[in-house]
Design a protein around this motif. Sequence first.
Motif, mmCIF file in Angstrom:
data_model
loop_
_atom_site.group_PDB
_atom_site.id
_atom_site.type_symbol
_atom_site.label_atom_id
_atom_site.label_comp_id
_atom_site.label_asym_id
_atom_site.label_seq_id
_atom_site.Cartn_x
_atom_site.Cartn_y
_atom_site.Cartn_z
ATOM 1 N N UNK A 1 -109.662 -20.422 -19.192
ATOM 2 C CA UNK A 1 -109.049 -21.685 -20.217
ATOM 3 C C UNK A 1 -111.056 -22.106 -20.809
ATOM 4 N N UNK A 2 -111.540 -21.257 -20.149
ATOM 5 C CA UNK A 2 -113.050 -21.278 -20.506
ATOM 6 C C UNK A 2 -113.495 -20.682 -21.495
ATOM 7 N N UNK A 3 -114.252 -21.430 -23.374
ATOM 8 C CA UNK A 3 -113.423 -21.709 -24.607
ATOM 9 C C UNK A 3 -115.171 -21.140 -24.407
ATOM 10 N N UNK A 4 -115.964 -20.395 -25.064
ATOM 11 C CA UNK A 4 -117.031 -19.724 -25.873
ATOM 12 C C UNK A 4 -116.948 -19.794 -26.954
ATOM 13 N N UNK A 5 -116.274 -20.991 -27.885
ATOM 14 C CA UNK A 5 -116.564 -20.247 -29.417
ATOM 15 C C UNK A 5 -117.884 -20.489 -29.515
ATOM 16 N N UNK A 6 -118.355 -20.163 -30.668
ATOM 17 C CA UNK A 6 -119.971 -19.957 -31.050
ATOM 18 C C UNK A 6 -119.697 -20.156 -32.689
ATOM 19 N N UNK B 1 -106.299 -32.719 -22.213
ATOM 20 C CA UNK B 1 -106.418 -32.522 -20.566
ATOM 21 C C UNK B 1 -108.017 -31.189 -19.948
ATOM 22 N N UNK B 2 -108.815 -31.293 -20.706
ATOM 23 C CA UNK B 2 -109.857 -30.033 -20.040
ATOM 24 C C UNK B 2 -111.009 -30.642 -20.013
ATOM 25 N N UNK B 3 -112.586 -29.888 -20.110
ATOM 26 C CA UNK B 3 -113.682 -30.499 -19.797
ATOM 27 C C UNK B 3 -114.387 -30.166 -20.883
ATOM 28 N N UNK B 4 -115.751 -30.504 -20.702
ATOM 29 C CA UNK B 4 -116.447 -30.292 -21.536
ATOM 30 C C UNK B 4 -117.332 -29.713 -21.019
ATOM 31 N N UNK B 5 -117.673 -28.613 -20.287
ATOM 32 C CA UNK B 5 -118.476 -27.847 -19.806
ATOM 33 C C UNK B 5 -116.980 -27.437 -18.925
ATOM 34 N N UNK C 1 -114.304 -34.363 -11.438
ATOM 35 C CA UNK C 1 -113.715 -33.157 -11.299
ATOM 36 C C UNK C 1 -112.679 -33.508 -12.591
ATOM 37 N N UNK C 2 -110.666 -32.570 -12.598
ATOM 38 C CA UNK C 2 -110.106 -33.235 -13.918
ATOM 39 C C UNK C 2 -108.776 -31.898 -13.435
ATOM 40 N N UNK C 3 -108.627 -31.861 -14.517
ATOM 41 C CA UNK C 3 -107.200 -30.419 -13.904
ATOM 42 C C UNK C 3 -107.069 -29.462 -14.333
ATOM 43 N N UNK C 4 -108.836 -29.135 -14.739
ATOM 44 C CA UNK C 4 -108.786 -27.672 -15.268
ATOM 45 C C UNK C 4 -109.604 -27.085 -13.740
ATOM 46 N N UNK C 5 -109.467 -25.220 -13.616
ATOM 47 C CA UNK C 5 -110.281 -25.051 -12.473
ATOM 48 C C UNK C 5 -111.448 -24.401 -13.052
ATOM 49 N N UNK C 6 -111.571 -24.447 -13.534
ATOM 50 C CA UNK C 6 -113.339 -24.127 -14.504
ATOM 51 C C UNK C 6 -113.472 -25.394 -14.555
#
Lengths: 495, 383
Positions: free
Chosen positions: A387-392, A420-424, B139-144
């Motif tokens: 789920x790690x996006x790299x939108x350009x 529900x994800x992360x900034x990086x 951290x959080x709910x995503x693996x990466x």
Amino acid sequence: MTSMSTTTTAASGTATALAREFAAVLPETCVITDEVGLRSYECDGLTGFRQVPAVVVLPRDTEEVAACVRICARHRVPFVARGAGTGLSGGALPVVDGVVISLQKLRRILEIDVENRRAVLEPGVFNLDISRAAGPHGLYYAPDPSSQQVCTIGGNVAENSGGAHCLKYGFTTNHVLEMEVVLADGSVVTLGGPTAEQAGPDLRGVFLGSEGTLGICTKVTVRLLRKPEAVRTVLADFPSVEAAGETVGAIVDAAIVPAAVEMMDSLAMEAAEAAVGAGYTVESPSALIIELDGPAEECDEQFAEITRICEEHGSTRIHVADSADERARVWKGRKAAFAAVGRISPDYIVQDGVVPRTRLAEVLAQIATMGSEVGLRVANVFHAGDGNLHPLVLYSESAGEHDKAEDLSSRIAELCVELGGSLSGEHGIGADKACSMGRMFTDDDLAVMQRVRTGFDAAGLCNPGKIFPTPRLCGERPGPFRPHPLEEAGVISRL
Amino acid sequence: MSTTSLSPGSLVELRDAVRDTPGPVVATGAGTAADWGGAVAADATAVSVAGLSGVIAHNPGDMTVSVGAGTPLSDLQATLAESGQRVAFDAARVRRGATVGGLFATADAGPLALGFGSLRDLVIGVTVVLADGTVARSGGHVIKNVAGYDLAKLLHGAYGTFGIVAEVVLRLHPVSAATRTVALPVADLAALPAAGRAVTDTPVEAGALEVVDGRLLALLEGTEAGVDGRATRLVELLGGAAEVLSPADADAAWDAHRATVDRRPDDAAVLRVGVAPTRLGDLLTGLVDLGGSHVTAAPATGVATLSVPADPGVVETVHARVAALGGTSTLRAHPAGADVPAWGPTPTSAVVLRSVAAAFDPDQRLGRGRLAPWLPVPTGASA
């Protein structure tokens, strides 16, 4: 906010005095004070942020690094460690009137310990050179950021770098056993040890990914893995991004953990194809690169299963890379995709948000909408498996689109947090996203992280201005914290 | 430990209990490792996290789950198995009802650490209550995820110092469709590193590799056809007396391994040690000469568990020998009242440990004594 324009060195008197002290512990050629020399350190891979440092030093060993840090500590001058400068979040951006401590002269591979499967490295060693040195012994170093030919292991430690294969093999933090670290007062400590399992709190793990804010790593021991017996790679085209996303879900449901699953959309493939001719179908709305590795019998069995899943989900072309050369070609396109975007757009910004994998289709649809709303194209190349996006975000500086693009890019990262994800996922917060941290963490969360920083570096001299939002950087207040969607749904609670 | 005991049932109650209880506080779970590490201050109030139990959110498609720290891991595994998933973690004391929070705080791990790491590698998010009642997440709910400092690492192996873990988010792995165990006799402990390499030099990829009772056990996980082929190949490659164990024999062998690691002898101290794999054979041989017994060892990771006489001098010697090799050692189960040292010589990094502790819990209320002498009990405080 750090200005877009270059600021000339202030307080040159201080700089001169510092340089004199550095020259007492380093050869004269290892102390840079001239304008042209300093200017080559004014930014890292995030070129929109620039700041000329007061002095750049190039120590040659741990003792010289420690001596430089002690000088900084004595004068309470902030310093920034720097490896190859390939970082994409401004982690190595110099500080006003600060010192840059370049680790580029600490570039020896100290040991390849075949029996214990580990390598002892100085921080300036290039990531790919570890696997090159270990290769003759049938071993390799797993984390493989796309910049692996030019990024250094010290930078990987600072950023907890990932790469396409971290889906199966984990990130830098899962592969570092031991580090020698120069703390902000110039003392030298060892974090970790010869085994992954360690007695007591895992300070090694705290340091990894701290973006250079807790000290300077001067030596690192990493695990090496045996090269897998078999590798199978397939490039599969899909009629839609949704179909590709569902395929990834079906692979996960089939209990298969591929070594890598990468997704590209047509815009990204168009760029990559123009650059390296990787054999992509540019008319295809999306494609997956799926790689499996492991023991031969299992690899073959699961590969057949994956091919079947791709067909079931309407794959329009399944191209099996059946030789090492062909596999390299497929990957070359993927790894060159960022730079290749330069062929279809004068300027671009790389984003690095993460969403729970099940929300990929949703986030991609929203990104497309957000892009068209402001009239900017967004190409997508990303690590679909995690789920790690790299939108350009494509834009034209000369057409005055920079601010619009920067805003869109930030909003995409913040959207990831909302989902529900992360900034990086791997590029780091650095200077780039510090002001967005309040979207992901509460003031208390950030204040507790600051306590860690205080414990390592009470004076705050080590790469200040990174990770944490500051009023100076972000205006009066960072963006408001928003509760996690699970909290809003009543599934989890904060208090 | 004092007899006072609190049992909060929610994060809010846990926060209040930690903040409002005067004096030292020790977090407890299932009590399966209460005597591991350093002895906690005698007057500490026990705050149990057992009431913070159960799955908060399981996202099978994302392969993540968040749970209360007081959740017994065996219960969680049973729940996850319904979705064909698991926490790829198998510390021996899970069988005694150990909680996720306790396993995490004590940095425990089992044979699967070879392939999957320990909870430090599997925990992707954490909620912690500090001594002053601050509640924080990282951290959080995503693996990466590389946003912010990874507080989970600080709390892993901290034995309840720095903060009390209330909730964790874990990454999950699929349950393997099939497993095989290949066994190979190992003549003596000195031969252990070579025996380990005999397996790791093959392409079959063992998921766990452990020596117990004079045999090396190699666990293969994968598809039915896959593990069948790999097991056959491994036996051929190892030659000699290597054999594929029947499912019943494999279960018995791994049960025996768990029982040995999880011993609670009333006349001996159990120690967990780790050194570079090539040094493990000689180290253990020397420790057996010192009276060591009941050895289990992982030749590929360099980690071993053994029992030694519960004598302060002997335990001190074990710590010293391991430290001389740059390794790591921790005291586990030991007879009540045995005054044996919990930790080895103070590492250079203790200076950081102490200053971070000062920033988190200046009076060292949480887990006071657990990390002593690395983290000394403050002058004038109860010990």
